[in-house]
Scaffold this motif. Structure first.
Motif, PDB file in Angstrom:
ATOM      1  N   GLY A   1     -10.113  -9.124   5.273  1.00 32.19           N
ATOM      2  CA  GLY A   1      -8.915  -8.387   4.882  1.00 32.19           C
ATOM      3  C   GLY A   1      -8.795  -8.281   3.370  1.00 32.19           C
TER       4      GLY A   1
ATOM      5  N   SER B   1      -8.780 -19.115  -2.750  1.00 30.49           N
ATOM      6  CA  SER B   1      -9.032 -19.119  -4.197  1.00 30.49           C
ATOM      7  C   SER B   1      -8.638 -20.400  -4.925  1.00 30.49           C
TER       8      SER B   1
ATOM      9  N   TYR C   1      -4.997  -9.704  18.016  1.00 28.03           N
ATOM     10  CA  TYR C   1      -5.970  -8.671  18.397  1.00 28.03           C
ATOM     11  C   TYR C   1      -7.306  -8.886  17.697  1.00 28.03           C
TER      12      TYR C   1
ATOM     13  N   PHE D   1     -10.351  -5.430   8.056  1.00 32.65           N
ATOM     14  CA  PHE D   1      -8.983  -5.108   8.510  1.00 32.65           C
ATOM     15  C   PHE D   1      -7.997  -4.931   7.369  1.00 32.65           C
TER      16      PHE D   1
ATOM     17  N   GLY E   1      -1.239 -15.076   5.276  1.00 29.94           N
ATOM     18  CA  GLY E   1      -0.463 -14.934   6.500  1.00 29.94           C
ATOM     19  C   GLY E   1      -1.352 -14.734   7.719  1.00 29.94           C
ATOM     20  N   VAL E   2      -2.175 -13.682   7.711  1.00 27.61           N
ATOM     21  CA  VAL E   2      -3.082 -13.454   8.836  1.00 27.61           C
ATOM     22  C   VAL E   2      -4.092 -14.595   8.914  1.00 27.61           C
TER      23      VAL E   2
ATOM     24  N   PRO F   1     -10.157  -1.788  12.222  1.00 25.56           N
ATOM     25  CA  PRO F   1      -9.018  -1.643  13.130  1.00 25.56           C
ATOM     26  C   PRO F   1      -7.665  -1.613  12.430  1.00 25.56           C
TER      27      PRO F   1
ATOM     28  N   TYR G   1       0.849  -1.208   0.000  1.00 25.69           N
ATOM     29  CA  TYR G   1       0.000   0.000   0.000  1.00 25.69           C
ATOM     30  C   TYR G   1       0.882   1.255   0.000  1.00 25.69           C
TER      31      TYR G   1
ATOM     32  N   ARG H   1      -1.392 -13.077  -5.559  1.00 22.39           N
ATOM     33  CA  ARG H   1      -2.106 -14.165  -4.861  1.00 22.39           C
ATOM     34  C   ARG H   1      -1.365 -15.489  -4.993  1.00 22.39           C
TER      35      ARG H   1
ATOM     36  N   SER I   1      -3.285  -2.301  13.561  1.00 23.33           N
ATOM     37  CA  SER I   1      -2.576  -3.001  14.638  1.00 23.33           C
ATOM     38  C   SER I   1      -1.954  -2.082  15.692  1.00 23.33           C
TER      39      SER I   1
ATOM     40  N   THR J   1      -1.597  -9.115  14.692  1.00 23.86           N
ATOM     41  CA  THR J   1      -2.896  -8.814  14.069  1.00 23.86           C
ATOM     42  C   THR J   1      -3.888  -9.938  14.345  1.00 23.86           C
TER      43      THR J   1
ATOM     44  N   TYR K   1     -14.617 -18.180  -3.211  1.00 22.15           N
ATOM     45  CA  TYR K   1     -15.251 -16.875  -3.019  1.00 22.15           C
ATOM     46  C   TYR K   1     -16.621 -16.794  -3.705  1.00 22.15           C
TER      47      TYR K   1
ATOM     48  N   ALA L   1      -6.874  -6.229   0.417  1.00 20.76           N
ATOM     49  CA  ALA L   1      -5.984  -6.905  -0.537  1.00 20.76           C
ATOM     50  C   ALA L   1      -6.505  -6.780  -1.973  1.00 20.76           C
TER      51      ALA L   1
ATOM     52  N   LYS M   1      -5.007 -24.054  -1.514  1.00 18.01           N
ATOM     53  CA  LYS M   1      -5.127 -23.112  -0.394  1.00 18.01           C
ATOM     54  C   LYS M   1      -6.237 -23.541   0.564  1.00 18.01           C
TER      55      LYS M   1
ATOM     56  N   LEU N   1       3.893  -8.926  12.735  1.00 17.58           N
ATOM     57  CA  LEU N   1       2.787  -8.143  12.187  1.00 17.58           C
ATOM     58  C   LEU N   1       1.534  -9.002  12.005  1.00 17.58           C
ATOM     59  N   GLN N   2       1.684 -10.105  11.319  1.00 19.75           N
ATOM     60  CA  GLN N   2       0.507 -10.949  11.093  1.00 19.75           C
ATOM     61  C   GLN N   2       0.072 -11.636  12.390  1.00 19.75           C
TER      62      GLN N   2
HETATM   63  P1  NDP Z   1      -2.137 -12.539   2.705  1.00 21.45           P
HETATM   64  O1  NDP Z   1      -1.032 -13.492   2.890  1.00 21.45           O
HETATM   65  O2  NDP Z   1      -3.472 -12.871   3.293  1.00 21.45           O
HETATM   66  O3  NDP Z   1      -2.282 -12.238   1.171  1.00 21.45           O
HETATM   67  C1  NDP Z   1      -3.470 -11.635   0.716  1.00 21.45           C
HETATM   68  C2  NDP Z   1      -4.451 -12.674   0.218  1.00 21.45           C
HETATM   69  O4  NDP Z   1      -5.649 -11.999  -0.086  1.00 21.45           O
HETATM   70  C3  NDP Z   1      -4.027 -13.345  -1.066  1.00 21.45           C
HETATM   71  O5  NDP Z   1      -3.150 -14.431  -0.899  1.00 21.45           O
HETATM   72  C4  NDP Z   1      -5.362 -13.792  -1.615  1.00 21.45           C
HETATM   73  O6  NDP Z   1      -5.733 -15.079  -1.097  1.00 21.45           O
HETATM   74  C5  NDP Z   1      -6.354 -12.753  -1.027  1.00 21.45           C
HETATM   75  N1  NDP Z   1      -6.898 -11.897  -2.093  1.00 21.45           N
HETATM   76  C6  NDP Z   1      -8.190 -11.833  -2.451  1.00 21.45           C
HETATM   77  N2  NDP Z   1      -8.353 -11.000  -3.455  1.00 21.45           N
HETATM   78  C7  NDP Z   1      -7.140 -10.514  -3.781  1.00 21.45           C
HETATM   79  C8  NDP Z   1      -6.671  -9.616  -4.768  1.00 21.45           C
HETATM   80  N3  NDP Z   1      -7.510  -9.028  -5.649  1.00 21.45           N
HETATM   81  N4  NDP Z   1      -5.350  -9.342  -4.826  1.00 21.45           N
HETATM   82  C9  NDP Z   1      -4.505  -9.898  -3.953  1.00 21.45           C
HETATM   83  N5  NDP Z   1      -4.895 -10.771  -2.981  1.00 21.45           N
HETATM   84  C10 NDP Z   1      -6.204 -11.074  -2.912  1.00 21.45           C
HETATM   85  O7  NDP Z   1      -1.668 -11.128   3.257  1.00 21.45           O
HETATM   86  P2  NDP Z   1      -1.500 -10.670   4.772  1.00 21.45           P
HETATM   87  O8  NDP Z   1      -1.793 -11.791   5.688  1.00 21.45           O
HETATM   88  O9  NDP Z   1      -0.208  -9.982   4.903  1.00 21.45           O
HETATM   89  O10 NDP Z   1      -2.615  -9.561   4.897  1.00 21.45           O
HETATM   90  C11 NDP Z   1      -3.980  -9.896   4.750  1.00 21.45           C
HETATM   91  C12 NDP Z   1      -4.795  -8.620   4.903  1.00 21.45           C
HETATM   92  O11 NDP Z   1      -4.652  -8.164   6.239  1.00 21.45           O
HETATM   93  C13 NDP Z   1      -4.324  -7.483   3.999  1.00 21.45           C
HETATM   94  O12 NDP Z   1      -5.449  -6.795   3.555  1.00 21.45           O
HETATM   95  C14 NDP Z   1      -3.547  -6.608   4.954  1.00 21.45           C
HETATM   96  O13 NDP Z   1      -3.536  -5.263   4.577  1.00 21.45           O
HETATM   97  C15 NDP Z   1      -4.335  -6.800   6.230  1.00 21.45           C
HETATM   98  N6  NDP Z   1      -3.599  -6.497   7.444  1.00 21.45           N
HETATM   99  C16 NDP Z   1      -4.173  -5.587   8.287  1.00 21.45           C
HETATM  100  C17 NDP Z   1      -3.599  -5.276   9.477  1.00 21.45           C
HETATM  101  C18 NDP Z   1      -4.317  -4.378  10.406  1.00 21.45           C
HETATM  102  O14 NDP Z   1      -3.903  -4.208  11.542  1.00 21.45           O
HETATM  103  N7  NDP Z   1      -5.419  -3.769   9.990  1.00 21.45           N
HETATM  104  C19 NDP Z   1      -2.291  -5.811   9.844  1.00 21.45           C
HETATM  105  C20 NDP Z   1      -1.792  -6.829   8.928  1.00 21.45           C
HETATM  106  C21 NDP Z   1      -2.431  -7.123   7.751  1.00 21.45           C
HETATM  107  P3  NDP Z   1      -6.678 -16.000  -2.061  1.00 21.45           P
HETATM  108  O15 NDP Z   1      -5.851 -16.264  -3.285  1.00 21.45           O
HETATM  109  O16 NDP Z   1      -6.992 -17.183  -1.269  1.00 21.45           O
HETATM  110  O17 NDP Z   1      -7.854 -15.155  -2.339  1.00 21.45           O
END
Ligand code: NDP
Length: 320
Positions: A211, A170, A127, A233, A149-150, A259, A45, A310, A261, A124, A189, A236, A174, A120-121
């Motif tokens: 997320g 997806s 919480y 949260f 990750g989360v 929220p 981001y 992804r 973190s 997160t 989905y 993605a 997975k 981080l994850q």
């Molecule tokens: P992930 O390892 O979960 O990766 C993101 C996953 O989102 C992808 O693997 C994919 O899984 C899914 N996804 C669905 N649609 C899309 C898309 N269009 N483009 C990309 N990915 C997509 O990442 P993180 O665990 O690092 O983070 C997950 C979310 O948590 C993020 O949105 C992140 O910003 C948020 N986050 C928020 C925090 C907070 O405190 N608010 C702190 C840490 C993370 P699939 O292929 O199965 O759909």
């Protein structure tokens, strides 16, 4: 030393590997030799300009390593200590600076690579499970991106408490991974809101953890039961546009929270509590931190491409 610089707002190609001077720790800071650097969605981001960032800058909030120098006034850490953090700056580098107040000491039993994958994850997931919402044993929670990750960490924390977890993911691979982490059901989905209703005897989930954002937000509201809670949260798939609050009324007196973190590590005690429980869960064998991919530091661009494409599961690390 080697570091990654994001040159301007844009795609992964704006990340370049370069030589920079080793920084000196200021008052209250630690200089840490990185052993493992976490790659997170927030880094993408910032790189793309969705979140503000001071271009050109070195991304990276999360890393674990060994203290190589301490700034004035640091008394609780010394050279050689093993630490981890999700609140560094410029961590995509061989060495990085962090405030001593924002790190956790890594227990001897935990490898530094694992410690770099957790903050981080892991915080997160902790919480989200305990503080943003607090689903109880027997209740249903929907968790999107269950193999992420989360997603993998949150699923394990909830399932260990007896929460009935339904995830989305997806691909079949997975979904299998998500079920192995404790999801009772893992679904595609397409049509997930209807599927969640069927799996909950028509009632819907008590809590939805979203997320993914833009693509799933509406469906997440549809998947909730009356008085259910949506914890949005992340984004993605893109950020969620403004919402008409009447949607919460017609959806069944729903609640939404958005929220982040740092607001859940407001005091040293709160931060220490979350790390203590996470490290204990690892020691007890209740929490498996999956490292899905490791990239050399210089290949940060490829790591971002994989995360945004992804193509990853669990944690993505950079290794200096
Ligand atoms: P992930 O390892 O979960 O990766 C993101 C996953 O989102 C992808 O693997 C994919 O899984 C899914 N996804 C669905 N649609 C899309 C898309 N269009 N483009 C990309 N990915 C997509 O990442 P993180 O665990 O690092 O983070 C997950 C979310 O948590 C993020 O949105 C992140 O910003 C948020 N986050 C928020 C925090 C907070 O405190 N608010 C702190 C840490 C993370 P699939 O292929 O199965 O759909």
């Amino acid at each position: 030393m080697r570091a990654i610089v994001a040159t301007q707002p844009g795609g992964p190609e704006t990340l370049v590997s370069t030589e920079v001077p080793v920084p000196a720790p200021g008052p209250g800071q630690l200089l840490v030799q990185a052993a493992a650097i976490g790659v997170n969605f927030i880094d993408t981001y910032q790189r793309s300009g969705v979140y503000p960032a001071p271009f050109p800058f070195t991304p990276g909030l999360e890393a674990a390593g060994t203290v190589t120098a301490v700034g004035d006034g640091v008394t609780e850490f010394a050279v050689g200590d093993r630490v981890t953090t999700s609140q560094a700056t410029a961590a995509y580098a061989e060495q990085f600076l962090v405030d001593a107040a924002l790190v956790a000491r890594v227990p001897e039993s935990v490898e530094l690579a694992l410690a770099g994958a957790l903050p981080l994850q892991g915080v997160t997931a902790h919480y989200l499970a305990n503080s943003s919402a607090n689903p109880q044993p027997g209740e249903f929670a929907l968790v999107h991106a269950g193999a992420g990750g989360v997603g993998l960490l949150l699923t394990q924390l909830l399932a260990a408490r007896g929460v009935r977890v339904i995830t989305t993911a997806s691909s079949q691979e997975k979904r299998d991974l998500s079920r192995a982490a404790g999801a009772e059901h893992s679904i595609d989905y397409a049509g997930f809101a209807e599927a969640v209703r069927e799996l909950t005897a028509g009632e819907g989930a008590h809590v939805a953890y979203d997320g993914v954002g833009k693509d799933t937000f509406d469906g997440s509201l549809d998947a909730l039961r009356i008085r259910g809670e949506l914890v949005l949260f992340g984004g993605a798939s893109g950020q969620v546009p403004p919402v008409d609050l009447q949607r919460l009324n017609s959806g069944g007196s729903l609640s939404i929270t958005r929220p982040t973190s740092t607001h859940f590590m407001r005091t040293a005690e709160e931060r220490a509590w979350r790390y203590r429980e996470l490290f204990q869960a690892i020691a007890d064998g209740q929490l498996d931190v999956r490292i899905g991919a490791r990239f050399p530091l210089a290949e940060a661009r490829a790591a971002h491409e994989a995360l945004e494409g992804r193509a990853t599961t669990g944690k993505v690390l950079l290794v200096p």
